[in-house]
Design an enzyme around this catalytic site. Structure first.
Site, PDB file in Angstrom:
ATOM      1  N   ARG A   1       2.146   0.783   6.806  1.00  0.00           N
ATOM      2  CA  ARG A   1       2.303   0.812   8.263  1.00  0.00           C
ATOM      3  C   ARG A   1       1.676  -0.460   8.830  1.00  0.00           C
ATOM      4  O   ARG A   1       0.817  -1.074   8.199  1.00  0.00           O
ATOM      5  CB  ARG A   1       1.612   2.035   8.859  1.00  0.00           C
ATOM      6  CG  ARG A   1       2.108   3.372   8.330  1.00  0.00           C
ATOM      7  CD  ARG A   1       1.296   4.510   8.926  1.00  0.00           C
ATOM      8  NE  ARG A   1       1.761   5.818   8.490  1.00  0.00           N
ATOM      9  CZ  ARG A   1       1.252   6.490   7.455  1.00  0.00           C
ATOM     10  NH1 ARG A   1       0.270   5.955   6.750  1.00  0.00           N
ATOM     11  NH2 ARG A   1       1.733   7.675   7.123  1.00  0.00           N
TER      12      ARG A   1
ATOM     13  N   LYS B   1      -3.360   7.141   7.986  1.00  0.00           N
ATOM     14  CA  LYS B   1      -3.623   8.035   9.105  1.00  0.00           C
ATOM     15  C   LYS B   1      -4.730   9.017   8.747  1.00  0.00           C
ATOM     16  O   LYS B   1      -4.811   9.501   7.621  1.00  0.00           O
ATOM     17  CB  LYS B   1      -2.353   8.801   9.478  1.00  0.00           C
ATOM     18  CG  LYS B   1      -1.297   7.951  10.164  1.00  0.00           C
ATOM     19  CD  LYS B   1      -0.129   8.813  10.606  1.00  0.00           C
ATOM     20  CE  LYS B   1       0.906   7.993  11.368  1.00  0.00           C
ATOM     21  NZ  LYS B   1       2.044   8.829  11.810  1.00  0.00           N
TER      22      LYS B   1
ATOM     23  N   HIS C   1       8.096  -0.906  10.610  1.00  0.00           N
ATOM     24  CA  HIS C   1       8.395   0.425  10.084  1.00  0.00           C
ATOM     25  C   HIS C   1       9.698   0.426   9.288  1.00  0.00           C
ATOM     26  O   HIS C   1       9.859   1.223   8.351  1.00  0.00           O
ATOM     27  CB  HIS C   1       8.455   1.442  11.224  1.00  0.00           C
ATOM     28  CG  HIS C   1       7.783   2.730  10.892  1.00  0.00           C
ATOM     29  ND1 HIS C   1       6.442   2.820  10.552  1.00  0.00           N
ATOM     30  CD2 HIS C   1       8.264   4.003  10.825  1.00  0.00           C
ATOM     31  CE1 HIS C   1       6.132   4.075  10.310  1.00  0.00           C
ATOM     32  NE2 HIS C   1       7.224   4.820  10.459  1.00  0.00           N
TER      33      HIS C   1
ATOM     34  N   ARG D   1       8.892  -0.445   5.801  1.00  0.00           N
ATOM     35  CA  ARG D   1       8.317   0.730   5.124  1.00  0.00           C
ATOM     36  C   ARG D   1       9.432   1.665   4.650  1.00  0.00           C
ATOM     37  O   ARG D   1       9.435   2.107   3.500  1.00  0.00           O
ATOM     38  CB  ARG D   1       7.385   1.438   6.113  1.00  0.00           C
ATOM     39  CG  ARG D   1       6.822   2.773   5.656  1.00  0.00           C
ATOM     40  CD  ARG D   1       5.810   3.237   6.711  1.00  0.00           C
ATOM     41  NE  ARG D   1       5.482   4.647   6.610  1.00  0.00           N
ATOM     42  CZ  ARG D   1       4.575   5.167   5.790  1.00  0.00           C
ATOM     43  NH1 ARG D   1       3.932   4.367   4.960  1.00  0.00           N
ATOM     44  NH2 ARG D   1       4.314   6.462   5.784  1.00  0.00           N
TER      45      ARG D   1
ATOM     46  N   HIS E   1       2.369  10.395   2.836  1.00  0.00           N
ATOM     47  CA  HIS E   1       2.705  11.613   3.581  1.00  0.00           C
ATOM     48  C   HIS E   1       1.866  12.774   3.059  1.00  0.00           C
ATOM     49  O   HIS E   1       1.825  13.019   1.859  1.00  0.00           O
ATOM     50  CB  HIS E   1       4.186  11.957   3.417  1.00  0.00           C
ATOM     51  CG  HIS E   1       5.103  11.019   4.124  1.00  0.00           C
ATOM     52  ND1 HIS E   1       6.448  10.890   3.811  1.00  0.00           N
ATOM     53  CD2 HIS E   1       4.886  10.152   5.145  1.00  0.00           C
ATOM     54  CE1 HIS E   1       7.003   9.995   4.606  1.00  0.00           C
ATOM     55  NE2 HIS E   1       6.078   9.531   5.417  1.00  0.00           N
TER      56      HIS E   1
ATOM     57  N   TYR F   1      14.509  11.690   2.872  1.00  0.00           N
ATOM     58  CA  TYR F   1      15.218  10.851   1.911  1.00  0.00           C
ATOM     59  C   TYR F   1      15.985  11.661   0.867  1.00  0.00           C
ATOM     60  O   TYR F   1      16.544  11.101  -0.072  1.00  0.00           O
ATOM     61  CB  TYR F   1      14.224   9.927   1.189  1.00  0.00           C
ATOM     62  CG  TYR F   1      13.454   9.017   2.117  1.00  0.00           C
ATOM     63  CD1 TYR F   1      14.030   7.861   2.629  1.00  0.00           C
ATOM     64  CD2 TYR F   1      12.161   9.331   2.501  1.00  0.00           C
ATOM     65  CE1 TYR F   1      13.335   7.033   3.488  1.00  0.00           C
ATOM     66  CE2 TYR F   1      11.451   8.509   3.367  1.00  0.00           C
ATOM     67  CZ  TYR F   1      12.044   7.365   3.858  1.00  0.00           C
ATOM     68  OH  TYR F   1      11.355   6.552   4.720  1.00  0.00           O
TER      69      TYR F   1
END
Length: 325
Positions: free
Chosen positions: A162, A186, A268, A271, A294, A303
């Site tokens: 990111r 994150k 993004h 990414r 994630h 995906y």
């Protein structure tokens, strides 16, 4: 009174996100906006965040669609509300979840945009090509910046980073000899991402010659005095004088590099390009989930159709009964 009650609930939730979850300021701001909008919607109906029902949540989402808010944004707002009500349930502030069994908009499941492989190659090569083609700016300083930009693009694509992770990456996080780097994502969660040979080579060149030149970048007047104290920056990627790069500057760099392929890409998109190309080449979703950082596999399942396409291709090629006789 309704406004005060909702403000207290929102403030408590934001404190939880900030202190216990360790979310970044931009994420906190997004939650504040999304839940604030729902709070205003409820107040017009004389309802509170603590007394909201499923029908109010559905009507709120429907109102967003009627105002031409795109599906991805509606999905994000629903996700924010889900996190809020899970928190309130755990904190025993209520005994029901009004977001339960409300499906995310189908548009939320749309595959994020990605560059084609040839477009990605053109984007990666753009900084150095642009520098070599510009005789007027063909200086040691511009060469150093071009090498820095090339290294950043390679790391974006190699590790599916990111923009905030690029901005805050530190020299100590890079394990170049081992071919990986530590990334803080994150919620301050750490993950290890591999770096391919191309990224390693670009980083080696940048660190050996270009980074010192960028750190010593000449500035006139007072600016030089400002830059001097930060030339020993711990950050991996730096602006002239060792200053911290801004998110806006990185966005500009990515957009300029992708223009050579005829696209207007964002960080993004790089990414998502990494994830898309990995799945197309046969990577399993768990591996992609780990690299992307994630926390939930459901986020990576966007995906899935790429993986199924590849599975179908391999099956048709190798299974003896796949083709009609």
């Amino acid at each position: 009174m309704a406004s005060e009650s909702n403000s207290r609930v929102l403030s408590s939730f934001l404190d939880y996100l900030r202190i216990e979850r360790g979310l970044a300021p931009l994420s906190i701001s997004a939650y504040t906006t999304d839940i604030g909008q729902f709070s205003e919607f409820l107040e017009k109906r004389k309802r509170l965040l603590l007394t909201a029902r499923r029908i109010e949540v559905r009507d709120f989402l429907q109102q967003l669609f009627s105002h031409q808010v795109d599906g991805r944004s509606v999905g994000r707002k629903l996700s924010a509300l889900r996190h809020l009500y899970r928190y309130l349930l755990l904190d025993k502030k209520l005994d029901h979840d009004p977001t339960l069994n409300i499906e995310s908009p189908k548009q939320w499941k749309v595959l994020p945009k990605a560059l084609a492989r040839d477009e990605m190659e053109a984007t990666l090569a753009a900084p150095l090509l642009r520098h070599n083609a510009s005789a007027a700016h063909n200086t040691k300083d511009s060469a150093a910046l071009a090498a820095r930009d090339r290294a950043m693009l390679e790391v974006f694509y190699a590790g599916a980073l990111r923009v905030s992770e690029i901005v805050n990456a530190k020299l100590e996080d890079l394990k170049l000899d081992a071919g990986y780097m530590l990334v803080r994502g994150k919620g301050d969660k750490e993950r290890v991402v591999p770096l391919g040979k191309s990224a390693q080579h670009a980083l080696t060149e940048y660190l050996a010659e270009s980074r010192p030149a960028v750190a010593a970048g000449k500035r006139s007047g007072a600016s030089a005095n400002v830059a001097a104290p930060v030339r020993n920056s711990p950050l991996l990627f730096i602006a002239r004088g060792g200053r911290k790069l801004t998110r806006q500057r990185i966005w500009q760099m990515v957009r300029a590099a992708s223009a050579s392929s005829g696209r207007d890409a964002s960080p993004h998109m790089l990414r998502h390009s990494c994830a898309t190309h990995m799945v197309e080449n046969g990577a399993d979703l768990r591996t992609v989930q780990t690299i992307l950082g994630h926390s939930d596999i459901s986020t990576t399942q966007v995906y899935t159709h790429l993986a199924l396409d590849r599975l179908r291709t391999v099956y048709q090629k190798h299974h003896p009964r796949a083709k009609a006789r």
